[in-house]
Design a protein around this motif. Structure first.
Motif, short mmCIF file in Angstrom:
data_model
loop_
_atom_site.label_atom_id
_atom_site.label_comp_id
_atom_site.label_asym_id
_atom_site.label_seq_id
_atom_site.Cartn_x
_atom_site.Cartn_y
_atom_site.Cartn_z
N VAL A 32 0.84 -1.20 0.00
CA VAL A 32 0.00 0.00 0.00
C VAL A 32 0.87 1.26 0.00
CG1 VAL A 32 -1.71 1.33 1.28
CG2 VAL A 32 -1.94 -1.16 1.09
N GLY A 33 1.94 1.22 0.81
CA GLY A 33 2.84 2.38 0.86
C GLY A 33 3.53 2.62 -0.47
N LYS A 34 3.93 1.53 -1.14
CA LYS A 34 4.56 1.66 -2.45
C LYS A 34 3.60 2.28 -3.45
CE LYS A 34 6.92 -1.06 -6.01
NZ LYS A 34 7.33 -2.43 -6.43
N TRP A 35 2.33 1.84 -3.39
CA TRP A 35 1.32 2.38 -4.30
C TRP A 35 1.08 3.86 -4.03
CZ3 TRP A 35 -3.71 4.20 -3.22
CH2 TRP A 35 -4.50 4.44 -4.36
N ILE A 36 0.99 4.23 -2.75
CA ILE A 36 0.78 5.63 -2.38
C ILE A 36 1.98 6.47 -2.82
CG2 ILE A 36 0.56 7.22 -0.44
CD1 ILE A 36 -1.05 5.07 1.01
N ALA A 37 3.19 5.95 -2.62
CA ALA A 37 4.39 6.69 -3.03
C ALA A 37 4.38 6.97 -4.53
CB ALA A 37 5.65 5.91 -2.65
N LYS A 38 3.99 5.96 -5.30
CA LYS A 38 3.93 6.13 -6.75
C LYS A 38 2.86 7.14 -7.14
CE LYS A 38 4.57 2.48 -9.17
NZ LYS A 38 4.40 1.16 -9.84
N MET A 39 1.70 7.08 -6.47
CA MET A 39 0.61 8.00 -6.78
C MET A 39 1.00 9.44 -6.43
SD MET A 39 -1.88 6.33 -8.16
CE MET A 39 -3.24 7.47 -7.96
N ASN A 63 11.11 11.18 -9.77
CA ASN A 63 11.92 10.02 -9.38
C ASN A 63 12.52 10.20 -7.99
OD1 ASN A 63 11.41 8.65 -11.76
ND2 ASN A 63 13.25 9.39 -12.78
N ILE A 64 13.02 11.40 -7.70
CA ILE A 64 13.60 11.67 -6.39
C ILE A 64 12.55 11.49 -5.29
CG2 ILE A 64 14.62 13.45 -4.93
CD1 ILE A 64 16.57 12.42 -6.95
N ILE A 65 11.36 12.06 -5.52
CA ILE A 65 10.29 11.96 -4.52
C ILE A 65 9.87 10.51 -4.32
CG2 ILE A 65 7.87 12.53 -4.06
CD1 ILE A 65 8.38 15.21 -5.44
N TYR A 66 9.75 9.76 -5.41
CA TYR A 66 9.31 8.37 -5.30
C TYR A 66 10.29 7.53 -4.48
CZ TYR A 66 8.42 3.52 -6.52
OH TYR A 66 8.20 2.17 -6.45
N ALA A 68 12.53 8.52 -2.34
CA ALA A 68 12.57 8.97 -0.94
C ALA A 68 11.39 8.40 -0.16
CB ALA A 68 12.57 10.49 -0.89
N LEU A 69 10.19 8.45 -0.75
CA LEU A 69 9.01 7.88 -0.09
C LEU A 69 9.11 6.36 0.01
CD1 LEU A 69 6.17 10.00 -1.77
CD2 LEU A 69 7.07 10.21 0.56
N PHE A 70 9.69 5.73 -1.01
CA PHE A 70 9.82 4.27 -0.98
C PHE A 70 10.74 3.84 0.16
CE2 PHE A 70 11.83 0.30 -2.45
CZ PHE A 70 10.70 -0.49 -2.59
N ALA A 71 11.80 4.62 0.42
CA ALA A 71 12.69 4.29 1.54
C ALA A 71 11.93 4.37 2.86
CB ALA A 71 13.88 5.26 1.55
N VAL A 72 11.07 5.37 3.01
CA VAL A 72 10.25 5.50 4.23
C VAL A 72 9.31 4.31 4.37
CG1 VAL A 72 8.49 6.89 5.38
CG2 VAL A 72 10.39 8.01 4.19
N VAL A 73 8.73 3.86 3.25
CA VAL A 73 7.81 2.71 3.26
C VAL A 73 8.55 1.45 3.72
CG1 VAL A 73 6.45 1.17 1.79
CG2 VAL A 73 6.24 3.65 1.55
N VAL A 74 9.75 1.24 3.22
CA VAL A 74 10.52 0.04 3.60
C VAL A 74 10.81 0.05 5.10
CG1 VAL A 74 12.75 -1.13 3.33
CG2 VAL A 74 11.54 -0.27 1.31
N ILE A 75 11.22 1.21 5.61
CA ILE A 75 11.51 1.31 7.05
C ILE A 75 10.24 1.07 7.87
CG2 ILE A 75 12.21 2.91 8.89
CD1 ILE A 75 14.10 4.19 6.86
N ALA A 76 9.09 1.60 7.40
CA ALA A 76 7.83 1.39 8.12
C ALA A 76 7.43 -0.08 8.10
CB ALA A 76 6.73 2.25 7.48
N ALA A 77 7.65 -0.77 6.98
CA ALA A 77 7.32 -2.19 6.89
C ALA A 77 8.19 -3.02 7.82
CB ALA A 77 7.47 -2.67 5.44
#
Length: 277
Positions: A32-39, A63-66, A68-77
């Motif tokens: 879900v976080g990956k999808w939100i980051a992409k959106m 790309n930079i924003i995606y 950065a958000l993806f890294a946050v998603v991985v840490i949250a998971a």
């Protein structure tokens, strides 16, 4: 050491309830976080496009924003799995230093990508020569620049290669000069040849009036008198004018009997050697 099978079987449901739920929650957070980051990244790119910001800048920022958000998603998971994220971030930071030395080339490409965006020597849609290749810029990403060649091949060039070599951008200026070198034989009429080339330029509406067309004798070569035939056109008309003028020069010269010399070899036989034989 003896294992009590009954005790193990009794603890399995408890383990599934505790860790199974954590795994499920971690997967939910990740996808879900990956999808939100992409959106969010795509929405940011569309917002920049609506403000008429250059597509190159918009895509690079996306790309930079995606990531950065993806890294946050991985840490949250990982946090859902019970991993101590504070210590994990410290470990990642320490490992990042070591990885940085190992990935110096990638970091150089990233830095070059940032410079390409900041100074904008090229942008999406430009026809350029860069990194030893030529083509239309299709995309400038974090690490690479993608070109599409005139024969529709895709060339992927490391950003560092683009920035560390000369860049020739054919699309920056609105006009370009078409340069032709035309050779005629020494026995042909120079004034008539110049008149024909001038008429070719005057009869083509794509040729700009200012700067004026230049037709002049360039050199007296070994087997030809060489002219420079220079005319200014809009950049989009360059290749059309180049090909058309080359063809018209040949056709008009043939009609007026002006010879275009070509390499040839004359072979002479010594008859005295034949008689001796």
């Amino acid at each position: 050491m003896e294992f009590n099978v009954e005790e193990i079987m009794e603890t399995i449901p408890e383990l599934i309830m505790v860790y199974g739920l954590k795994v499920v929650m971690a997967l939910v957070v990740f996808f879900v976080g990956k999808w939100i980051a992409k959106m969010l990244a795509s929405a940011f790119e569309r917002g920049m496009a609506s403000k008429n910001i250059d597509p190159t800048v918009a895509h690079f920022t996306r790309n930079i924003i995606y990531y950065a958000l993806f890294a946050v998603v991985v840490i949250a998971a990982l946090g859902q799995l019970g991993v101590q994220t504070a210590s994990f971030v410290a470990i990642v930071g320490a490992a990042g230093l070591a990885i940085g030395f190992a990935l110096q080339g990638s970091l150089a490409n990233f830095a070059a990508g940032v410079l390409l965006i900041l100074f904008r020597p090229i942008k999406v849609g430009d026809y350029v020569e860069a990194g030893g290749s030529a083509g239309v810029v299709k995309e400038i990403s974090i690490f690479t620049t993608i070109l599409t060649t005139p024969d529709n091949k895709v060339v992927i060039i490391a950003n560092n290669q683009v920035m560390s070599n000369n860049i020739v951008n054919y699309s920056t200026m609105p006009t370009r000069r078409v340069d032709l070198t035309v050779g005629i034989s020494y026995g042909s009429d120079i004034k008539l040849a110049k008149q024909i080339m001038q008429e070719i330029a005057d009869n083509d509406s794509r040729v700009l009036k200012d700067p004026a067309v230049q037709i002049a004798v360039k050199e007296l070569a070994d087997s030809s008198v060489n002219f420079v035939f220079r005319s200014w056109v809009n950049s989009a008309d360059y290749w059309g004018v180049f090909f058309d003028f080359t063809e018209q020069v040949k056709l008009k010269f043939d009609e007026q009997g002006i010879e275009i010399p070509f390499p040839q070899m004359d072979v002479h036989f010594d008859k005295s050697e034949e008689k001796a034989a």
